[in-house]
Every structure is written in C-alpha cells, then in structure tokens.
Design a protein around this motif. Structure first.
Motif, mmCIF file in Angstrom:
data_model
loop_
_atom_site.group_PDB
_atom_site.id
_atom_site.type_symbol
_atom_site.label_atom_id
_atom_site.label_comp_id
_atom_site.label_asym_id
_atom_site.label_seq_id
_atom_site.Cartn_x
_atom_site.Cartn_y
_atom_site.Cartn_z
ATOM 1 N N GLU A 140 23.475 -20.561 3.511
ATOM 2 C CA GLU A 140 22.693 -20.190 4.697
ATOM 3 C C GLU A 140 20.935 -19.416 4.656
ATOM 4 N N GLU A 198 19.832 -30.250 6.291
ATOM 5 C CA GLU A 198 20.063 -30.279 6.845
ATOM 6 C C GLU A 198 19.377 -29.853 7.632
ATOM 7 N N ILE A 213 21.536 -26.202 3.870
ATOM 8 C CA ILE A 213 21.702 -28.015 3.600
ATOM 9 C C ILE A 213 23.184 -27.610 3.328
ATOM 10 N N TYR A 215 26.833 -28.518 3.307
ATOM 11 C CA TYR A 215 28.469 -28.090 2.384
ATOM 12 C C TYR A 215 28.727 -28.910 1.110
ATOM 13 N N SER A 263 35.424 -23.667 2.344
ATOM 14 C CA SER A 263 36.814 -23.766 3.220
ATOM 15 C C SER A 263 37.104 -23.906 1.702
ATOM 16 N N ARG A 336 33.050 -14.617 9.971
ATOM 17 C CA ARG A 336 33.543 -14.835 11.034
ATOM 18 C C ARG A 336 34.321 -16.061 10.756
HETATM 19 P P1 ADP Z 1 25.698 -22.035 12.460
HETATM 20 O O1 ADP Z 1 25.901 -22.074 13.824
HETATM 21 O O2 ADP Z 1 26.375 -20.627 11.897
HETATM 22 O O3 ADP Z 1 24.370 -22.389 11.809
HETATM 23 P P2 ADP Z 1 26.061 -25.036 11.561
HETATM 24 O O4 ADP Z 1 27.304 -26.024 11.748
HETATM 25 O O5 ADP Z 1 24.702 -25.445 11.160
HETATM 26 O O6 ADP Z 1 26.320 -23.166 11.419
HETATM 27 O O7 ADP Z 1 26.745 -24.778 9.732
HETATM 28 C C1 ADP Z 1 26.229 -23.451 9.187
HETATM 29 C C2 ADP Z 1 26.613 -24.465 7.599
HETATM 30 O O8 ADP Z 1 28.353 -24.335 6.946
HETATM 31 C C3 ADP Z 1 26.100 -25.511 7.016
HETATM 32 O O9 ADP Z 1 25.279 -25.079 5.967
HETATM 33 C C4 ADP Z 1 26.904 -26.474 6.755
HETATM 34 O O10 ADP Z 1 26.769 -27.624 5.781
HETATM 35 C C5 ADP Z 1 28.601 -25.653 6.447
HETATM 36 N N1 ADP Z 1 29.735 -26.134 6.415
HETATM 37 C C6 ADP Z 1 30.080 -27.685 7.736
HETATM 38 N N2 ADP Z 1 31.884 -27.796 7.591
HETATM 39 C C7 ADP Z 1 32.142 -26.337 6.338
HETATM 40 C C8 ADP Z 1 33.062 -26.330 5.877
HETATM 41 N N3 ADP Z 1 34.137 -27.429 5.943
HETATM 42 N N4 ADP Z 1 33.126 -25.861 4.485
HETATM 43 C C9 ADP Z 1 32.186 -25.101 3.874
HETATM 44 N N5 ADP Z 1 30.980 -25.275 4.532
HETATM 45 C C10 ADP Z 1 31.056 -26.099 5.952
#
Ligand code: ADP
Length: 452
Positions: A140, A198, A213, A215, A263, A336
């Motif tokens: 991010e 995103e 963007i 993941y 992940s 986190r």
């Molecule tokens: P936040 O509330 O912290 O902004 P988001 O739901 O927007 O969280 O997600 C933050 C990022 O985590 C996004 O870039 C998303 O693509 C990524 N993300 C979501 N699922 C996974 C995953 N399983 N593994 C790694 N990254 C992920």
C-alpha cells in the motif's frame, strides 16, 4: 500485457514505436534505455547491456567506492540486461511507449547478479516454492502530491513545496477531488499497463495520497510497485505537479508508508494461512511465518527503512510503528493481522516506508517468515491496546546506523540472503550515514546560526 507478437502488431499500426527496457537499481528505480520498437523487435528483446556501476551508485548517482560487486579497481564493465518478456506492457501515459523490466546478469555466465534487487527476491520466492508455498503480496503505497512542478523545486529549493490540498485528506472525497486529474490518470494508466489498481484514497496529511493495487505473486507485486512509483512521477511531471515517496518530507508532517500485505498459498492455489477451525482462522503456517518476522524484525529493518530519513517516520501517534509486536487489526503495532477468520487472513507489516525498495523489502520479509516456518517458531500472544506505550517489547531500530549494525552482525540474515548481498547493502547504508553525517542541514543553521 503484451506479447512480442502483440508488440509487433502495435508497431505495425503505429500504436507503439518506443520500448523502455529497464532494470531495477538498489534504490528501486527503473534504470535502462529507450529502444526504437523496430530494433527491440529485431534484437533488443534478447539482451542489451549497461554499466555495472548501476548497482553501486547512491541516490545522486555517485559511484560509491568500496563495493565488491563493481568498482574502479574492476574497471566498471558491463552487466547483461535481459528483458523479462512476461513483464512487457504498454505504458498508456507515455505516447507510443511500451515497457519491459529486465534482469541483470553476468555477461559471461548469464548468472543473475546476486546483489540485483530482482534476483534477491527471486531467490526467496524459489525458497518458498521449494517449501510448497506461493507468496502473494500487496504494498500500500503512500505519497505526497504537490502543486509545485519538479523544475520549480530545483530553482527555488524544496521550501517552495505547495501540497495539493490544504488539510488532512484521509478518506476525504472533496479534498481528493482536487488531486483527481493526477490520480485518475494514474489509476487508468496503470490499469492500461496491466496493473490491477483497486483504488486510490486520501491519507492523513495535507496533500497525502495512497494507492492500492490488488495482491499478486510477490515478484509481480514488486514490479507493480516499482512501475507505479515511476508512473506517479511521470504523470505528475506531465501535469506540472510533483510527488514524493520520501518516508518523511517535513518535520511536522506525517510520513509515508508502504505497508506490505502478505499471505502464502499452496502451489495449487489454496490459502495456506487459513484454518477455519483455528483461533482467528490463522493456520499453523501463518503463526510460524509471523513468528519468524517478529524474531527477525530488527535484522531486516535495513530493507524496510533504507535511508537516514526513513527513521524520522517512526514516531508515536502518527500510525508508523515503533514496536516489533503483532496485533489483530490494531494500527499501532509493527505487524497487524488483517482479515481474521476469512479466506483473506494475512499479515500486514507496517514497518516499511514509501522509500523502501520493494524487491529487497519483500525478499527480507519472506526470508524471515520462511525461517519461522522452517524452525516452527511459536507465536506469542497478540499485543492489545496502544502498542506505542507497550513496555518490555522489542523495539524497531531507531536509526539507520543501528539497523545497519544489526544486519551486518546477523548470522541468520547472512545465511538467508548471502554474505555478498548483506555486505553490499550494509555498505550502501554506511555510505548514506557518512554522507548524512557530513551534511550541514537547515536544522543546523536554524538552530545555531545566531545562537551558537
Ligand atoms: P485496508 O483496509 O488495510 O486498506 P484492504 O482490504 O484495502 O485493506 O487491503 C489492503 C491490501 O491487501 C490490498 O492491496 C489487497 O489486494 C491486499 N490483500 C487482500 N487479500 C490479500 C491476501 N490474501 N494476501 C495478500 N494481500 C492481500
């Protein structure tokens, strides 16, 4: 994305005439050449060359002495620059232009250059895959947008900076409307370049923005990050504005982060961090992975915060962490857990600043997590409440000097990344520290000019 055939077709219609071939340097910047598309299609797609000093320069492009990889003593020869054709894509924000990222190799043996950021990450991904895991990551990226063009900053100095908005714009739709000409062009440009944006949003400071963007596989994630930074600068420049990815551009302003979401997935595409029957839905693999990152947080901070300036971001109360602890959806901790209990359960590392090199940062995080899995490290209890105030818990190194010393002395890090890599990046850090030590700053002048 483009294939060579697709590029040929785009060249034939006149849609594309230029191909940028770029490797990634130690600072995470794209460095390379612009090819006429005809020559790229003819020969250039196979290989080109660059001076090997590119992995030994600092931010100013000063060739820094003392590296084992390249130097005056070795005559600064060439690296082979090998386009990775899986990364070939149009760049819609530059007329008639495509981009391909490239790997740096030894021209004689065609072996990856060990210190090259892309090679460092590829090695850790290979380690993960050998253990049966595909790492998936997202960064991010936060940055500041200024009304001031880069050229004016050069003339007037950075004191002339005018943030694009006048107050904290976190989630603020009206405020972010002011930067929308830039951000819309960025979202649509990246999308057209095959980068799955995103969203963008305002962040918690005047003029601060964030881009998310989707993941992706770890190498692709780092590629997306490096291209996004360049795109933001290029589009801002074209619009007479500027952006910065410094971790902390002003003493009294919040810093910019690059939180890393991580992940692991099995090689057949199942989320290996998920166990619906376990507390928080966290599998044993995820617990070990997170335990490894906590155990090695200090060893790898050099790669999450690579400059003297990076450490100025770590201050209580500004959402940049100071403690290497884990938490469940708590933004005061270094790590986190997000998406607890869902298929998207993941680890967010909040230590890194927007100035990190995504390749080395992701590699170091991966190395630490994999060590936790290999040694089945146990995960202690989650931190709750305000982690800034927590006593008796591991601290994130407070300066580059401290982080470089810890990395240098870490037998684990040397084993995981290799002595050649650790020596190289510690040397880069020590040069940066020496340059900062001898700089007379605005702060020195303001403080002492009259009163000393
Ligand atoms: P936040 O509330 O912290 O902004 P988001 O739901 O927007 O969280 O997600 C933050 C990022 O985590 C996004 O870039 C998303 O693509 C990524 N993300 C979501 N699922 C996974 C995953 N399983 N593994 C790694 N990254 C992920």
């Amino acid at each position: 994305m483009l294939t060579l055939e697709g590029l040929q077709a785009a060249f034939d219609t006149g849609a594309i005439d230029t191909v940028v071939v770029a490797a990634v340097d130690m600072q995470g910047r794209l460095m390379g050449k612009r090819f006429h598309a005809a020559h790229f299609l003819d020969h250039g797609w196979q290989e080109t060359h660059c001076c090997d000093y590119l992995l030994t320069v600092d931010m100013e492009m000063t060739p820094v002495p003392g590296y084992a990889a390249a130097g005056w003593d070795k005559g600064y020869g060439d690296y082979l620059v090998k386009p990775d054709l899986a990364t070939l894509r149009p760049l819609p924000w530059l007329p008639g232009t495509a981009l391909v990222l490239a790997d740096l190799m030894d021209p004689a043996t065609h072996a990856d250059i060990a210190q090259s950021p892309r090679a460092i990450l590829k090695r850790q991904i290979a380690r993960a895959r050998a253990l049966g895991f595909q790492p998936m990551m997202a960064t991010e990226l936060e940055f500041f947008v200024f009304e001031t063009p880069y050229a004016a900053l050069r003339d007037r100095g950075p004191t002339g900076l005018v943030p694009i908005s006048g107050y904290n714009e976190d989630y603020h739709i009206f405020q972010t409307t002011k930067e929308e000409p830039l951000m819309r062009a960025l979202r649509n440009g990246l999308y057209g370049a095959g980068i799955p944006v995103e969203n963008t949003k305002g962040e918690a400071e005047a003029g601060q923005a964030e881009i998310n963007i989707r993941y992706a596989e770890a190498l692709t994630c780092a590629d997306h990050h490096a291209i996004t930074k360049t795109a933001a600068k290029e589009i801002a420049h074209a619009q007479g504005q500027s952006v910065t990815f410094m971790a902390k551009y002003a003493t009294d302003r919040a810093g910019s982060s690059a939180h890393v979401h991580q992940s692991l997935w099995t090689l057949d595409g199942r989320p290996a961090f998920r166990d619906p029957d376990a507390p928080l839905g966290m599998s044993g693999v995820m617990r070990h992975f997170l335990a490894g990152q906590l155990a090695h947080a200090a060893d790898i901070t050099l790669f999450l915060a690579p400059y003297v300036n990076s450490y100025k971001r770590f201050c209580p109360g500004l959402f940049a962490p100071t403690k290497a602890v884990w938490s469940v959806d708590n933004r005061t901790a270094g790590f986190r857990v997000c998406g607890a209990g869902t298929g998207a359960v993941r680890v967010e590392c909040r230590i890194g600043g927007a100035d990190l090199n995504p390749y080395t940062a992701l590699a170091a995080l991966l190395a630490a997590g994999l060590d936790g899995i290999e040694r089945r490290l146990p995960l202690g209890p989650a931190q709750t409440g305000d982690a800034y105030a927590a006593q008796g818990v591991p601290e994130i190194p407070a300066t580059l000097r401290e982080a470089a010393g810890i990395a240098d002395a870490s037998d684990w890090l040397r084993g995981a990344l290799g002595d050649d890599v650790v020596d190289h990046y510690v040397h880069a850090a020590r040069w940066e520290i020496a340059e900062a030590d001898r700089a007379v700053t605005d702060w020195d002048l303001k403080r002492g000019l009259e009163r000393a």
